[in-house]
Scaffold this motif. Structure first.
Motif, PDB file in Angstrom:
ATOM      1  N   SER A 148     -76.369   2.785  26.202  1.00 45.18           N
ATOM      2  CA  SER A 148     -75.175   2.765  25.359  1.00 45.18           C
ATOM      3  C   SER A 148     -75.185   3.950  24.401  1.00 45.18           C
ATOM      4  CB  SER A 148     -75.085   1.450  24.581  1.00 45.18           C
ATOM      5  OG  SER A 148     -76.247   1.248  23.800  1.00 45.18           O
ATOM      6  N   GLU A 149     -76.361   4.529  24.164  1.00 47.88           N
ATOM      7  CA  GLU A 149     -76.513   5.725  23.331  1.00 47.88           C
ATOM      8  C   GLU A 149     -77.293   6.757  24.135  1.00 47.88           C
ATOM      9  OE1 GLU A 149     -75.483   7.790  20.063  1.00 47.88           O
ATOM     10  OE2 GLU A 149     -75.194   5.618  20.108  1.00 47.88           O
ATOM     11  N   ILE A 150     -76.655   7.886  24.438  1.00 45.12           N
ATOM     12  CA  ILE A 150     -77.285   8.963  25.204  1.00 45.12           C
ATOM     13  C   ILE A 150     -77.017  10.269  24.469  1.00 45.12           C
ATOM     14  CG2 ILE A 150     -77.352  10.205  27.402  1.00 45.12           C
ATOM     15  CD1 ILE A 150     -76.388   7.678  28.783  1.00 45.12           C
ATOM     16  N   ARG A 151     -78.070  10.897  23.950  1.00 42.28           N
ATOM     17  CA  ARG A 151     -77.902  12.095  23.132  1.00 42.28           C
ATOM     18  C   ARG A 151     -78.654  13.272  23.742  1.00 42.28           C
ATOM     19  NH1 ARG A 151     -78.300   9.977  16.818  1.00 42.28           N
ATOM     20  NH2 ARG A 151     -76.937   8.148  17.078  1.00 42.28           N
ATOM     21  N   LEU A 152     -77.971  14.403  23.810  1.00 44.47           N
ATOM     22  CA  LEU A 152     -78.579  15.625  24.321  1.00 44.47           C
ATOM     23  C   LEU A 152     -79.447  16.249  23.237  1.00 44.47           C
ATOM     24  CD1 LEU A 152     -78.773  17.845  26.532  1.00 44.47           C
ATOM     25  CD2 LEU A 152     -76.786  18.919  25.436  1.00 44.47           C
ATOM     26  N   ASN A 153     -80.697  16.535  23.564  1.00 41.38           N
ATOM     27  CA  ASN A 153     -81.602  17.224  22.649  1.00 41.38           C
ATOM     28  C   ASN A 153     -81.596  18.701  23.032  1.00 41.38           C
ATOM     29  OD1 ASN A 153     -83.707  18.320  21.193  1.00 41.38           O
ATOM     30  ND2 ASN A 153     -85.116  16.628  21.564  1.00 41.38           N
ATOM     31  N   GLU A 154     -80.890  19.509  22.263  1.00 44.89           N
ATOM     32  CA  GLU A 154     -80.710  20.914  22.620  1.00 44.89           C
ATOM     33  C   GLU A 154     -81.941  21.759  22.331  1.00 44.89           C
ATOM     34  OE1 GLU A 154     -77.172  22.497  20.971  1.00 44.89           O
ATOM     35  OE2 GLU A 154     -75.882  20.898  21.735  1.00 44.89           O
ATOM     36  N   THR A 155     -82.829  21.287  21.466  1.00 47.05           N
ATOM     37  CA  THR A 155     -84.005  22.081  21.100  1.00 47.05           C
ATOM     38  C   THR A 155     -85.265  21.628  21.815  1.00 47.05           C
ATOM     39  OG1 THR A 155     -84.625  20.657  19.228  1.00 47.05           O
ATOM     40  CG2 THR A 155     -83.012  22.404  18.817  1.00 47.05           C
ATOM     41  N   GLY A 156     -85.281  20.389  22.286  1.00 47.26           N
ATOM     42  CA  GLY A 156     -86.485  19.855  22.911  1.00 47.26           C
ATOM     43  C   GLY A 156     -87.461  19.266  21.920  1.00 47.26           C
TER      44      GLY A 156
END
Length: 233
Positions: free
Chosen positions: A216-224
């Protein structure tokens, strides 16, 4: 004659100033405004279907913990992550090379059991009524339903087609309120959210996502970079 030349010069100068002071058109403004890099442009989060939460039946939880007790001996056990899943066959997707499995989709559960003494996790797959319970020996235990939602998110963001994606790594995590992704103001709620850190990719590049357990919560981690909340029981 001198007056006429002076008057003509004055009119010409006034016209030149008028032209120089004209307001530029919208197209001229757009042509001179710097274009933001693609990474800086706002992106629209893809709209996913709402996740339907189902409580793990007490009977299933008891059977899974009892099975682990028989395998490792007396231990303090706690149910962690769990989700409803549809397995690819009657062996719950865990059949061996010499094992004959019913070629039919099988409804069931994925259940994590945590040994609270050692903080070690064990993942099990079951049928819907718990008459078959198998311990997973896979390299990662990302729920297939969550994997599919992450692929859908990446595809909706224009990164790659979902059928070109695969899971590189998947690690269970206990997130804070920011899902381990440091915010600009540095403020996060210190709560424990069971979830996953998942790296997916195609043949060209990869992306890291932080999620809750159901998707229900999916977040892109752009920095890792990420921060995990210490686990305590």
């Amino acid at each position: 004659m001198i007056f006429s030349i002076a008057r003509f010069t004055s009119v010409l100068l006034g016209f030149s100033l008028l032209v120089a002071c004209q307001v530029p058109s919208n197209s001229e403004i757009a042509a001179t405004r710097p274009i933001a890099p693609i990474s800086d442009r706002p992106t629209t989060n893809p709209i996913l279907s709402e996740v339907e939460f189902e409580q793990l039946p007490t009977a299933i939880a008891g059977r899974v913990k009892a099975k682990l007790q028989r395998e490792i001996g007396d231990a303090s056990l706690q149910i962690g992550r769990y989700s409803r899943e549809t397995w690819t066959d009657g062996c719950l997707g865990l059949g061996g090379p010499a094992e004959s499995c019913l070629a039919a989709l099988t409804e069931g559960w994925q259940v994590e059991v945590i040994d609270t003494t050692t903080n070690k996790s064990y993942f099990y797959r079951t049928t819907l009524n718990g008459d078959s319970i198998r311990r997973s020996t896979l390299s990662h235990n990302l729920p297939p339903s969550l994997r599919d939602r992450i692929f859908q998110t990446a595809a909706s963001s224009g990164f790659a087609n979902s059928d070109e994606l695969y899971v590189i790594t998947a690690e269970p995590r206990l997130w804070n309120g920011c899902y381990g992704i440091p915010p600009e103001d540095g403020v996060c709620t210190e709560v424990g959210i069971l979830g996953w850190r998942v790296e997916i990719g195609d043949d060209r590049q990869s992306w890291v996502y932080h999620t809750d357990n159901l998707g229900s919560e999916i977040r892109l981690n752009e920095t890792g970079e990420d921060k995990e909340t210490p686990r305590s029981f």
